[in-house]
Design a protein around this motif. Sequence first.
Motif, PDB file in Angstrom:
ATOM      1  N   ARG A   1      77.143 -37.102  60.123  1.00 61.11           N
ATOM      2  CA  ARG A   1      77.025 -36.711  58.726  1.00 61.11           C
ATOM      3  C   ARG A   1      75.927 -37.531  58.059  1.00 61.11           C
ATOM      4  O   ARG A   1      75.841 -38.743  58.244  1.00 61.11           O
ATOM      5  CB  ARG A   1      78.353 -36.933  58.014  1.00 61.11           C
ATOM      6  CG  ARG A   1      78.383 -36.394  56.590  1.00 61.11           C
ATOM      7  CD  ARG A   1      79.744 -36.584  55.964  1.00 61.11           C
ATOM      8  NE  ARG A   1      79.747 -36.136  54.578  1.00 61.11           N
ATOM      9  CZ  ARG A   1      80.762 -36.314  53.748  1.00 61.11           C
ATOM     10  NH1 ARG A   1      81.860 -36.918  54.164  1.00 61.11           N
ATOM     11  NH2 ARG A   1      80.690 -35.881  52.502  1.00 61.11           N
ATOM     12  N   ASN A   2      75.082 -36.866  57.275  1.00 63.97           N
ATOM     13  CA  ASN A   2      73.960 -37.521  56.611  1.00 63.97           C
ATOM     14  C   ASN A   2      73.956 -37.216  55.118  1.00 63.97           C
ATOM     15  O   ASN A   2      74.182 -36.073  54.711  1.00 63.97           O
ATOM     16  CB  ASN A   2      72.625 -37.027  57.186  1.00 63.97           C
ATOM     17  CG  ASN A   2      72.503 -37.248  58.672  1.00 63.97           C
ATOM     18  OD1 ASN A   2      72.041 -38.279  59.124  1.00 63.97           O
ATOM     19  ND2 ASN A   2      72.936 -36.257  59.458  1.00 63.97           N
ATOM     20  N   LYS A   3      73.688 -38.228  54.322  1.00 62.16           N
ATOM     21  CA  LYS A   3      73.422 -38.049  52.900  1.00 62.16           C
ATOM     22  C   LYS A   3      72.136 -38.803  52.594  1.00 62.16           C
ATOM     23  O   LYS A   3      72.080 -40.023  52.714  1.00 62.16           O
ATOM     24  CB  LYS A   3      74.560 -38.579  52.034  1.00 62.16           C
ATOM     25  CG  LYS A   3      74.310 -38.388  50.531  1.00 62.16           C
ATOM     26  CD  LYS A   3      75.486 -38.866  49.693  1.00 62.16           C
ATOM     27  CE  LYS A   3      75.232 -38.638  48.209  1.00 62.16           C
ATOM     28  NZ  LYS A   3      76.382 -39.105  47.376  1.00 62.16           N
ATOM     29  N   VAL A   4      71.094 -38.062  52.233  1.00 68.25           N
ATOM     30  CA  VAL A   4      69.766 -38.635  52.057  1.00 68.25           C
ATOM     31  C   VAL A   4      69.326 -38.445  50.610  1.00 68.25           C
ATOM     32  O   VAL A   4      69.307 -37.319  50.103  1.00 68.25           O
ATOM     33  CB  VAL A   4      68.743 -37.964  52.997  1.00 68.25           C
ATOM     34  CG1 VAL A   4      67.424 -38.717  52.961  1.00 68.25           C
ATOM     35  CG2 VAL A   4      69.282 -37.879  54.415  1.00 68.25           C
ATOM     36  N   ILE A   5      68.962 -39.536  49.957  1.00 65.21           N
ATOM     37  CA  ILE A   5      68.522 -39.493  48.560  1.00 65.21           C
ATOM     38  C   ILE A   5      67.065 -39.932  48.508  1.00 65.21           C
ATOM     39  O   ILE A   5      66.728 -41.050  48.906  1.00 65.21           O
ATOM     40  CB  ILE A   5      69.382 -40.415  47.681  1.00 65.21           C
ATOM     41  CG1 ILE A   5      70.859 -40.015  47.777  1.00 65.21           C
ATOM     42  CG2 ILE A   5      68.907 -40.359  46.229  1.00 65.21           C
ATOM     43  CD1 ILE A   5      71.803 -41.012  47.139  1.00 65.21           C
TER      44      ILE A   5
ATOM     45  N   ALA B   1      69.367 -43.436  52.785  1.00 66.85           N
ATOM     46  CA  ALA B   1      70.054 -42.462  53.631  1.00 66.85           C
ATOM     47  C   ALA B   1      71.312 -43.084  54.219  1.00 66.85           C
ATOM     48  O   ALA B   1      71.268 -44.162  54.813  1.00 66.85           O
ATOM     49  CB  ALA B   1      69.128 -41.991  54.753  1.00 66.85           C
ATOM     50  N   TYR B   2      72.427 -42.388  54.043  1.00 66.24           N
ATOM     51  CA  TYR B   2      73.709 -42.813  54.597  1.00 66.24           C
ATOM     52  C   TYR B   2      74.045 -41.904  55.771  1.00 66.24           C
ATOM     53  O   TYR B   2      73.854 -40.689  55.694  1.00 66.24           O
ATOM     54  CB  TYR B   2      74.809 -42.709  53.542  1.00 66.24           C
ATOM     55  CG  TYR B   2      74.507 -43.451  52.264  1.00 66.24           C
ATOM     56  CD1 TYR B   2      74.815 -44.802  52.131  1.00 66.24           C
ATOM     57  CD2 TYR B   2      73.900 -42.801  51.187  1.00 66.24           C
ATOM     58  CE1 TYR B   2      74.531 -45.491  50.962  1.00 66.24           C
ATOM     59  CE2 TYR B   2      73.612 -43.481  50.012  1.00 66.24           C
ATOM     60  CZ  TYR B   2      73.926 -44.822  49.906  1.00 66.24           C
ATOM     61  OH  TYR B   2      73.638 -45.502  48.753  1.00 66.24           O
ATOM     62  N   TYR B   3      74.552 -42.471  56.852  1.00 70.15           N
ATOM     63  CA  TYR B   3      74.902 -41.642  58.007  1.00 70.15           C
ATOM     64  C   TYR B   3      76.128 -42.207  58.712  1.00 70.15           C
ATOM     65  O   TYR B   3      76.389 -43.407  58.696  1.00 70.15           O
ATOM     66  CB  TYR B   3      73.725 -41.530  58.980  1.00 70.15           C
ATOM     67  CG  TYR B   3      73.219 -42.854  59.515  1.00 70.15           C
ATOM     68  CD1 TYR B   3      73.762 -43.430  60.662  1.00 70.15           C
ATOM     69  CD2 TYR B   3      72.190 -43.539  58.869  1.00 70.15           C
ATOM     70  CE1 TYR B   3      73.304 -44.638  61.152  1.00 70.15           C
ATOM     71  CE2 TYR B   3      71.719 -44.751  59.349  1.00 70.15           C
ATOM     72  CZ  TYR B   3      72.280 -45.296  60.496  1.00 70.15           C
ATOM     73  OH  TYR B   3      71.827 -46.503  60.972  1.00 70.15           O
ATOM     74  N   PHE B   4      76.891 -41.296  59.336  1.00 67.00           N
ATOM     75  CA  PHE B   4      78.113 -41.712  60.025  1.00 67.00           C
ATOM     76  C   PHE B   4      78.506 -40.672  61.060  1.00 67.00           C
ATOM     77  O   PHE B   4      78.518 -39.471  60.781  1.00 67.00           O
ATOM     78  CB  PHE B   4      79.261 -41.888  59.031  1.00 67.00           C
ATOM     79  CG  PHE B   4      80.528 -42.381  59.662  1.00 67.00           C
ATOM     80  CD1 PHE B   4      80.612 -43.665  60.176  1.00 67.00           C
ATOM     81  CD2 PHE B   4      81.640 -41.559  59.761  1.00 67.00           C
ATOM     82  CE1 PHE B   4      81.774 -44.125  60.774  1.00 67.00           C
ATOM     83  CE2 PHE B   4      82.806 -42.004  60.357  1.00 67.00           C
ATOM     84  CZ  PHE B   4      82.874 -43.294  60.860  1.00 67.00           C
ATOM     85  N   GLU B   5      78.806 -41.139  62.279  1.00 68.31           N
ATOM     86  CA  GLU B   5      79.267 -40.268  63.360  1.00 68.31           C
ATOM     87  C   GLU B   5      80.593 -40.837  63.857  1.00 68.31           C
ATOM     88  O   GLU B   5      80.627 -41.880  64.508  1.00 68.31           O
ATOM     89  CB  GLU B   5      78.224 -40.227  64.480  1.00 68.31           C
ATOM     90  CG  GLU B   5      78.327 -38.993  65.383  1.00 68.31           C
ATOM     91  CD  GLU B   5      79.561 -39.013  66.253  1.00 68.31           C
ATOM     92  OE1 GLU B   5      80.444 -38.149  66.085  1.00 68.31           O
ATOM     93  OE2 GLU B   5      79.656 -39.905  67.099  1.00 68.31           O
TER      94      GLU B   5
END
Length: 204
Positions: free
Chosen positions: A6-10, A142-146
Amino acid sequence: MPHECRNKVIITHTNSSKVEDAVDAFRHQNLHNYFIPVPSVTESCSVISAFALAAKLQEQKMNKVKTAKSKEKGWRDFRFEHWGCRFDVGDPNIGTDSVETMKFKLDDGTEMMQASFEYFTDWYPPIGVYRAMYNAGFEVTAYYFEPLEGMGGIFRNGRDTRKKLEIEKFAAGNNGNGQRFGPRNARDYFGSELDDHLHVGQYY
């Protein structure tokens, strides 16, 4: 696809047209290729074309399959090396995508435009794309998590901080001391900022 990162990119920029161009690329499922184009010799780069290529391979005659697979390997290798993942945004097999934009002013009156993208990638985050955004003059967080790999982190303006759980200890649901690894443990381990944006605790 079992491994969904999952990615959240600002991204933020003083030039609103640059942000708008990135948003347009995202909406056309071409964000990664917009910042790091795949050479045309390795086939087209959109998610749709990637799946179309897979379908085309099945239809080809046996004497052409070897050549087609060579092309497929070309774009796969390029993307993994330069993007960090296999497909662009919009992969229909791994979740849904969204984008929000806003304009604001700094205290000194400078006008800024910001876009926030949320989407899934296969296995790993597109760190190469985050870095290309930063090198293009954007402010990037950018936040990411798997969750299956127990891997997550934050990329902020050129610096990547990644953490990974010891799967042998945590995959079975305990921390090695016979205690359940739960949401509070995940928040403590990965940090409150990542948890606030991607809710990593919900996976444990």
